[in-house]
Design a protein around this motif. Structure first.
Motif, PDB file in Angstrom:
ATOM      1  N   PHE A 275       0.833  -1.203   0.000  1.00 25.12           N
ATOM      2  CA  PHE A 275       0.000   0.000   0.000  1.00 25.12           C
ATOM      3  C   PHE A 275       0.869   1.254   0.000  1.00 25.12           C
ATOM      4  N   LEU A 276       1.870   1.274   0.902  1.00 25.88           N
ATOM      5  CA  LEU A 276       2.747   2.442   0.987  1.00 25.88           C
ATOM      6  C   LEU A 276       3.563   2.608  -0.286  1.00 25.88           C
ATOM      7  N   LEU A 277       4.026   1.478  -0.828  1.00 27.88           N
ATOM      8  CA  LEU A 277       4.834   1.508  -2.044  1.00 27.88           C
ATOM      9  C   LEU A 277       4.027   2.111  -3.195  1.00 27.88           C
ATOM     10  N   VAL A 278       2.779   1.669  -3.343  1.00 26.43           N
ATOM     11  CA  VAL A 278       1.902   2.189  -4.403  1.00 26.43           C
ATOM     12  C   VAL A 278       1.725   3.692  -4.228  1.00 26.43           C
ATOM     13  N   ALA A 279       1.436   4.106  -2.987  1.00 26.70           N
ATOM     14  CA  ALA A 279       1.194   5.522  -2.722  1.00 26.70           C
ATOM     15  C   ALA A 279       2.439   6.362  -3.010  1.00 26.70           C
TER      16      ALA A 279
END
Lengths: 292, 270
Positions: A275-279
Motif C-alpha cells: 500500500f505504501l509503495l503504491v502511494a
C-alpha cells in the motif's frame, strides 16, 4: 421561508442518495485497510493476539522470499511498463492519422487482447510457451532451434515470458488512452507545424509528446499500480517458479495467508508495505510529471 | 518522395505485425479448442474435428456448466447492484453538491489507491464472521460500491440540464422520480459503459473468488480454468476449449459494444 425549507429537504434527499454508496466504501475499503494496519502490529492467531509494535515490519527486511518477490515485481516494472507505454504511444500516433487505410480494423485488432480475462490469457501464454508448446515447435520447424527452450523452467526466460504476456494484454489498453488524448489536440497545431516544415518525427517529439504528458503520467501510474499488485499472471503462467524466480508480492501474501499455516499479521504487514509503495510511487511520478 | 513512401510502408508493416501478434493467440486458442492435444503440440493452425471429444472430456473433468452459470449469475448481480448504488450516488454528488459532499467525494476517491492485496485478509475475516463463504453475496460485497463508478456517474450528471430538473419539480415529480424517469433514460450510454466495466471485472475476477469460493459448487470460470493445469498432464485441446468458453462472452460483448468499451477505458481521463 418555504424556499429555505425546500432547500433543506433537497439537501437531505441528496445525502440519502450518496450515503449508501459512501458507507459501503468505508466498510469495504477504509475499514479493512485500518484493520490491516492494526493487525500488522500484532502477532498470534484468533483471540490470542499480542501487540508487538513494528516486529512484523522488521521481519520483512530479513525475509529472503520477500526480497525475491519485491525484486521480481520491480524488475517487471522497470522493463515492462516503459516497453508497453512506448509501443502504445507509437501505435496511437500512427493510428491517429485520418487518412490511414483500415484504421478501424487495426484499432479493433490491437484492442482485442483487453477482452480476455487475466487467467485466460495467462493459460494461453503458458500453453504456447510450454516445453512441448507451440513456440518451441515453430522455432524447431523453422530450424531456428535444435533443442526446445525450457521457457518457463529458466529464471530469465520465465521472466521474459511474463513481460511479453503483460505487454500483449495491456498495450492496446494504453493505446486507447493515448488515442483519446490525441483527439483532444487541436489539428491546426499539426497543420501549422507541417507548414513550418516539421516532419512527422519532429511533430511527434515537439507536439504529441508534450501535449500527452498528463495522460502518459496517468497511464504510468495505472500500470505501476497494476504491476505492483501482479497476481493472476504469475500464478497461472509460472506458478511463481522456477524456484520462486517469478513470484510476485501479492502471490507471496496469498501463500502466507491461505496456503502455508496462516500468518495473517505478518501477511498484513507485507500488504501495508505494498500500500505504501503504491502511494509513494504514485506521488513520485506526479512530482516528476509536474516538473519542467 | 521515396523516403516518404518507405516511411508509409514501414507504418503499415508495423501496424500489421502488431495486429497479427494481438490477434494470433486468440485465433490459436479457438483453433486449438477443436484439435487433439497432439495436433496442438504439433503446431496445427487449422480447425480440426475434435471439438465434441474435447467437450466430452472437459465435462468429465470439471463441471463447466455450473461454473459458467456461477460466473454469469455473480457477474450480473454484481453489475446490476453496483450500477444502481453507484449511479444514484454519482447523481446525488453532482446535482445536490455542496462543500460537504464535494469533500466526501474526494475522500472516497482515495479508496482507489488501496491495493486489493492490502485489504483481502481483513475482508476475508469479515466474510468468515458473517458466515458468507461460498456465496454470491460474498463475491459481490467488496465491489458493490466503487469510487470509480460513482465518479463516472457524477461526471455524466454534469451534462444533465438543471432546467429539466426545475421543470420536473414544478410538474410535481419527486426527487427520486426525477432520477428514475428523467436521468436514467438520458444516461443510457453511461450505464452501458459502467455496465461493461463492472461486468468484465466481475467475470474476470480471480483473487477474491479464490479466497472465498472454496466449495466446488460455488466456483466461477477463472477458478475452474486455473485448476485444469494443476497436477495432471495438460490436455491442450481440452484446456483451450475451456479458455475459449470463458473468453467468448466477453469478446462478443466487446465486438457489439466496442464504442462503450473504449469509452469505459478512457472515462477516467476526462
Amino acid at each position: 421561508m418555504s424556499s429555505i425549507k425546500l432547500k433543506t429537504k433537497q439537501n437531505l434527499v441528496g445525502w440519502t442518495f450518496v450515503l449508501p454508496a459512501s458507507l459501503l466504501i468505508c466498510v469495504f475499503y477504509f475499514y479493512p485497510i485500518g484493520r490491516a494496519i492494526y493487525l500488522s502490529l500484532q502477532t498470534g492467531i484468533g483471540i490470542n493476539m499480542q501487540f508487538v509494535g513494528l516486529m512484523n515490519y522488521k521481519r520483512l527486511f530479513v525475509d529472503k522470499l520477500f526480497k525475491t518477490s519485491l525484486t521480481n515485481v520491480l524488475t517487471y516494472l522497470t522493463f515492462q511498463v516503459p516497453l508497453m507505454l512506448i509501443l502504445a504511444l507509437i501505435l496511437a500516433y500512427i493510428l491517429n492519422d485520418k487518412n490511414l487505410k483500415l484504421r478501424g480494423f487495426f484499432r479493433v485488432a490491437l484492442f482485442l487482447p483487453c477482452a480476455t480475462s487475466l487467467v485466460s490469457y495467462s493459460l494461453i501464454f503458458r500453453s504456447m510457451f510450454a516445453l512441448d508448446g507451440f513456440v518451441n515447435t515453430v522455432l524447431i520447424k523453422l530450424n531456428l532451434l535444435n533443442n526446445p527452450i525450457n521457457w518457463l523452467g529458466n529464471p530469465l526466460t520465465a521472466k521474459i515470458v511474463i513481460v511479453l504476456a503483460l505487454t500483449w494484454r495491456w498495450t492496446g489498453y494504453n493505446m486507447i488512452f493515448y488515442l483519446a488524448g490525441l483527439q483532444n489536440i487541436d489539428p491546426s497545431i499539426f497543420e501549422a507545424a507541417v507548414i513550418d516544415g516539421a516532419n512527422s518525427i519532429t511533430r511527434f517529439f515537439k507536439i504529441t509528446l508534450p501535449m500527452l504528458k498528463p495522460i502518459i503520467l496517468l497511464t504510468a501510474i495505472i500500470s505501476t499500480n497494476g504491476t505492483l499488485q501482479l497476481f493472476d499472471e504469475t500464478v497461472n503462467i509460472t506458478s511463481g517458479g522456477p524456484a520462486n524466480a517469478t513470484v510476485s508480492i501479492s502471490q507471496y501474501i496469498y501463500r502466507l495467508s491461505f496456503q502455508y499455516s496462516p500468518q495473517f499479521p505478518y501477511a498484513a504487514a507485507m500488504s501495508v508495505f505494498v500500500f505504501l509503495l503504491v502511494a509513494v510511487l504514485a506521488l513520485v511520478q506526479m512530482r516528476v510529471g509536474d516538473q519542467r | 518522395m521515396i523516403r516518404r513512401r518507405s516511411l508509409k510502408f514501414m507504418k503499415y508493416l508495423f501496424l500489421t505485425v502488431a495486429a497479427l501478434i494481438s490477434v494470433f493467440p486468440l485465433y490459436w486458442m479457438f483453433v486449438s479448442a477443436t484439435n487433439t492435444s497432439m495436433d496442438v503440440l504439433g503446431g496445427k493452425l487449422l480447425p480440426g474435428k475434435n471439438l465434441i471429444t474435447n467437450f466430452k472430456m472437459l465435462s468429465a473433468r470439471a463441471n463447466v456448466a455450473q461454473a459458467m452459470w456461477n460466473s454469469l449469475r455473480n457477474s450480473i448481480v454484481a453489475t446490476v447492484s453496483s450500477l444502481i448504488i453507484g449511479s444514484i450516488a454519482g447523481y446525488g454528488f453532482e446535482i445536490y453538491h455542496d462543500r460537504g459532499k464535494d469533500l466526501l467525494m474526494s475522500f472516497l476517491l482515495l479508496s482507489m489507491m488501496i491495493p486489493f492485496a492490502a485489504i483481502m485478509i481483513p475482508l476475508f475475516m469479515m466474510i468468515g464472521k458473517l458466515n458468507l463463504l461460498n456465496t454470491t453475496t460474498a463475491f459481490v460485497l467488496p465491489t458493490l460500491s466503487t469510487a470509480f463508478i460513482i465518479f463516472l456517474f457524477r461526471q455524466s450528471a454534469r451534462f444533465f440540464q438543471q432546467e429539466i430538473i426545475e421543470a420536473a419539480r414544478i410538474d410535481g415529480l419527486s426527487e427520486l422520480g426525477i432520477f428514475v424517469r428523467m436521468y436514467i433514460p438520458v444516461m443510457r450510454s453511461t450505464y452501458a459503459t459502467a455496465g461493461i466495466i463492472t461486468f468484465m471485472a466481475a467475470w474476470n475476477n480471480y483473487l477474491w473468488p479464490l479466497i472465498i469460493l472454496q466449495s466446488p459448487k460455488s466456483q466461477t470460470m477463472p477458478l475452474v480454468l486455473s485448476k485444469l493445469v494443476a497436477g495432471y498432464v495438460t490436455d491442450y485441446g481440452l484446456l483451450m476449449l475451456a479458455v475459449s468458453l470463458s473468453v467468448l462472452p466477453i469478446i462478443v460483448i466487446f465486438l457489439i459494444l466496442q464504442k462503450n468499451f473504449a469509452e469505459g477505458v478512457v472515462a477516467s481521463v476526462k
